[in-house]
Each structure stands twice: as C-alpha cells, then as structure tokens.
Design a protein around this motif. Structure first.
Motif, PDB file in Angstrom:
ATOM      1  N   GLU A 144       0.813  -1.216   0.000  1.00  0.00           N
ATOM      2  CA  GLU A 144       0.000   0.000   0.000  1.00  0.00           C
ATOM      3  C   GLU A 144       0.848   1.268   0.000  1.00  0.00           C
ATOM      4  OE1 GLU A 144      -3.301   2.249   2.861  1.00  0.00           O
ATOM      5  OE2 GLU A 144      -2.924   0.118   3.090  1.00  0.00           O
ATOM      6  N   GLY A 201      -4.929  -2.964  -6.440  1.00  0.00           N
ATOM      7  CA  GLY A 201      -5.552  -2.394  -5.261  1.00  0.00           C
ATOM      8  C   GLY A 201      -6.331  -1.123  -5.523  1.00  0.00           C
ATOM      9  N   ARG A 202      -7.081  -0.713  -4.522  1.00  0.00           N
ATOM     10  CA  ARG A 202      -7.908   0.499  -4.565  1.00  0.00           C
ATOM     11  C   ARG A 202      -7.062   1.713  -4.963  1.00  0.00           C
ATOM     12  NH1 ARG A 202     -12.512   2.228  -1.344  1.00  0.00           N
ATOM     13  NH2 ARG A 202     -12.575   4.500  -1.234  1.00  0.00           N
ATOM     14  N   GLU A 257      -8.676  -9.778  -9.105  1.00  0.00           N
ATOM     15  CA  GLU A 257      -9.236  -8.931  -8.054  1.00  0.00           C
ATOM     16  C   GLU A 257      -8.976  -7.464  -8.383  1.00  0.00           C
ATOM     17  OE1 GLU A 257      -7.920  -9.971  -4.154  1.00  0.00           O
ATOM     18  OE2 GLU A 257      -8.193 -12.116  -4.458  1.00  0.00           O
ATOM     19  N   GLY A 269      -9.510  -3.542  -6.880  1.00  0.00           N
ATOM     20  CA  GLY A 269      -9.963  -2.580  -5.900  1.00  0.00           C
ATOM     21  C   GLY A 269     -10.802  -1.522  -6.607  1.00  0.00           C
ATOM     22  N   SER A 286      -3.845  -9.041  -8.726  1.00  0.00           N
ATOM     23  CA  SER A 286      -4.636  -8.107  -7.941  1.00  0.00           C
ATOM     24  C   SER A 286      -4.155  -6.669  -8.123  1.00  0.00           C
ATOM     25  CB  SER A 286      -4.553  -8.495  -6.454  1.00  0.00           C
ATOM     26  OG  SER A 286      -5.206  -7.547  -5.646  1.00  0.00           O
ATOM     27  N   ASP A 290      -3.236  -1.037  -2.431  1.00  0.00           N
ATOM     28  CA  ASP A 290      -4.036   0.187  -2.468  1.00  0.00           C
ATOM     29  C   ASP A 290      -3.128   1.420  -2.556  1.00  0.00           C
ATOM     30  OD1 ASP A 290      -6.119  -1.533  -2.064  1.00  0.00           O
ATOM     31  OD2 ASP A 290      -6.545  -0.891  -0.006  1.00  0.00           O
TER      32      ASP A 290
END
Length: 391
Positions: free
Chosen positions: A130, A175-176, A196, A198, A173, A153
């Motif tokens: 993150e 992230g946000r 995935e 976000g 993935s 994220d």
C-alpha cells in the motif's frame, strides 16, 4: 709516381665505399624502428576502439534502503537515498527481495522518494504494498517485473508524471486507487491474469487507450471513471463490468460489447458520450446504466433482458425504444427526462411497473405505449398514465 697515384686512388675509393655502407646501415635502422612504433600504435588504437562488453547497470547501494525480513525473503521498508534513478537490489545477505513495503518511497515525514524519476524492480519482487510510491511526483517510468502478483491500495496514486507502465501477465490483484490521478498515463494493457480489482483503480487518470487482453473476465467498480477513453472493445472472455466502471468518461463515444458479457453494473456508463448501444444477449438487468448519456439516440435491447431499472435511460436523447418480450419489470424512472422520447414498443405482455425513490412523474415524457393485440396487462386508452395504441 704513376704507381703511387694509382694506390692513392684505390685507397680513396675503398674509403668511399666503406662510408656508403655505413650510411646505408644507419638509414635502414631508423626505418625499422618507425615501423615497429607504428605497429604498436595501431595495436593500441585497435584495442581502444574495440567494443567493450556490456554490463548490467549497478544496483543502488544497500545503504540507500532500509530492509526487514518477511516470510519469503526481504522487504524494502524505506528508501533512504536521493538518487533520480533507482535500481532495487535483488538480494540482501543472500535473501531475495520479495516485497516493497507500505509507503516505502513516500514517507510522510522525510518523503525520500521525491526526486526519483525511474525505478527498476528485480524479478524477485512479488508484492508492492500500500502506498509504496504515493505522491512520487517526479516518477516517470517503472518496470513491473514478471512474477509480480499484487499491487496494493494507492500504490501509485498521484504519480502525476508517470507515463510508462507495463502490467505483467502474472499480476492477480490491483488495489484500490492504485493508479488513480496519474495524469500523464495515457495507455495501458490489462492482462488476462487480473482476478481482483480494488475500487477506482485508474480513476481520473489520462488514459486514452486501454487494451483488454483475451481471458480477462471482469472489470472493477469505478475502475476507469473519469478517464479520456474514446472507444472500447471488450474481449470475448469478459463476463462482468463493475458499477460506474466507465462513469463520466465524457469523450467515450463507441463501445463494442462481447457476446459473453453477463452483467453490467449500476451506472457503468453514466454520463458518457455514447451515441448508440447494442446490448449482448447475456444481460438480464440494467440500472442507471446509461443515465445522463445525452448523446445517446439509438438503443438495441437484447432478447433475454428482464429488468430495466431506475434511471437506466434517464436524460438521454432516445426517440423510440423496442422492449423485448423477455422484460418483466420496468422502473417508473427508467425514461425520466428523456424529452425526445415519443414511442415505446412492447413485444410481449405488460411488465410490472416498479416504483422509484424520489420519483416525480412530471420528469417523464408523454410517450405513447405500443403493444400487440392480445398482449396481457395493457389497458386502453391508457396504461400507467401513458396513451396506448395497438401495433
């Protein structure tokens, strides 16, 4: 006397010949030395101009980083240097560097990554945590290696000069807001490996071109909201488009849906520049999907559609619409503020009219409802406040 003169001349001739021999030897010796020196000089030149063997750029010194152990190797906890070009080491004390930690290049106090323009990440890294590069305002390019599986994220949010990003096909993935507000990022390829998403991954970036690789199955909520896309071609493998995924893409005028698409999230194309839409057969429900698409004039609904929800075509410029017989529910606000809408043709029985929250009937146009003779549920001369006619 004559004999003496002859001897004298012979002596002089011998001396002359001897002198010529000596001079000849001396003149040839320097020539041989010059040739040797020239050959040596040529060899030196040859050696100096020979192409040097290319070597890999040196890794940034270990002292430029703070590291900590993790379950798989080492984590870059913090960048301590002040270089513009950073090459992250592949190993520390014999252990592979596998992660770039939370806010490693964007510490709120020291903000050591403020001058970084390029970053090379070794193939040993599998996770970027993150905020790792949040607010690295000078960052322009970064290589994301094969083997990378996760971007956390806010990892690159507000990297306003970042223009070159290649997502590896090992990435699972995103992230946000991982690349949100990257206002120099104009193109990206989304690998099929993404599983995935976000929320708001690329929101308000400068994306003009997005290539979706075949094999990709879903696109996340708000993923491309507010970007500069003009057209989209979805891969045949795509099954789901998330809520508001392309909302407020005001320059988006063309979308080609794939036949295998099964779900379009609420407001997925809210306030875009779309002019026409043909829905694929797998879609069963819509909700606010094309709300405020003020350039939208032509809509072809699919034969398996069942629900036209709140505000689906609100504030569009459609003039007529054919509703397939599969539709069983329509929200009373589905066509709100469609000021040009004049005719709605129903191919089947009358659907249930769903009540909408905060709905004002005056927002709906006075369109005419057309239905087939024998269709059940319709009434004449009006149905739910709309004039009716047989077609």
């Amino acid at each position: 006397m004559k004999r003496a003169t002859t001897i004298l001349l012979a002596a002089l001739l011998a001396a002359s010949l001897t002198a010529c021999g000596v001079v000849g030897d001396e003149s040839s010796a320097p020539a041989s030395g010059a040739a040797s020196e020239a050959a040596a000089s040529e060899a030196e030149v040859s050696e100096s101009t020979a192409p040097a063997e290319e070597s890999a750029p040196a890794e940034s010194p270990l002292s430029d980083f703070e590291f900590a152990e993790n379950d798989t190797g080492m984590t870059v906890v913090k960048y301590l240097g002040d270089a513009e070009h950073v090459i992250i080491p592949a190993a520390v004390d014999g252990k592979p560097v596998t992660e770039i930690g939370d806010y490693a290049f964007s510490d709120e106090k020291t903000f050591t990554g403020k001058d970084v323009t390029t970053v090379e990440i070794p193939t040993t890294v599998t996770i970027i945590r993150e905020g790792a590069f949040t607010d690295c305002l000078k960052l322009q390019t970064i290589n994301l290696p094969q083997g990378l599986t996760e971007i956390g994220d806010h990892a690159f949010i507000f990297c306003t000069r970042l223009f070159n990003v290649n997502l590896p096909n090992t990435l699972l993935s995103l992230g946000r807001e991982s690349f949100a507000y990257c206002t120099s990022l104009t193109h990206i390829t989304i690998p099929a490996s993404i599983r995935e998403w976000g929320i708001r991954v690329f929101e308000s970036s400068a994306l003009e071109t997005v290539i979706f690789e075949e094999g990709l199955e879903q696109i996340g909520d708000y993923c491309f909201a507010g970007v500069k896309l003009k057209e989209i071609v979805f891969p045949e493998s795509l099954k789901k488009i998330g809520e508001f995924a392309f909302g407020v893409c005001t320059e988006l005028t063309s979308v080609r849906f794939n036949d295998g698409l099964e779900e379009i999230g609420a407001s997925a194309f809210y306030q875009t520049g779309l002019k026409e839409v043909a829905l694929p057969n797998g879609i069963q429900s819509l909700s606010s999907t094309f709300n405020r698409c003020k350039n939208l004039e032509s809509v072809q609904l699919n034969s398996s559609l069942m629900t036209i929800g709140d505000g689906t075509f609100r504030n569009t410029n459609i003039k007529k619409l054919v509703v397939p017989q599969s539709v069983t529910e329509i929200s009373e606000s589905a066509f709100a503020k469609c000021v040009l809408l004049q005719k709605v043709y129903f191919e089947g029985n009358a659907p249930e009219m769903l009540e909408a929250d905060r709905f004002d009937k005056s927002d709906c146009p006075d369109y005419i409802v057309y239905y087939h003779e024998g269709a059940e549920g319709f009434t004449s001369p009006e149905w739910n406040g709309y004039k009716t006619e047989i077609w």
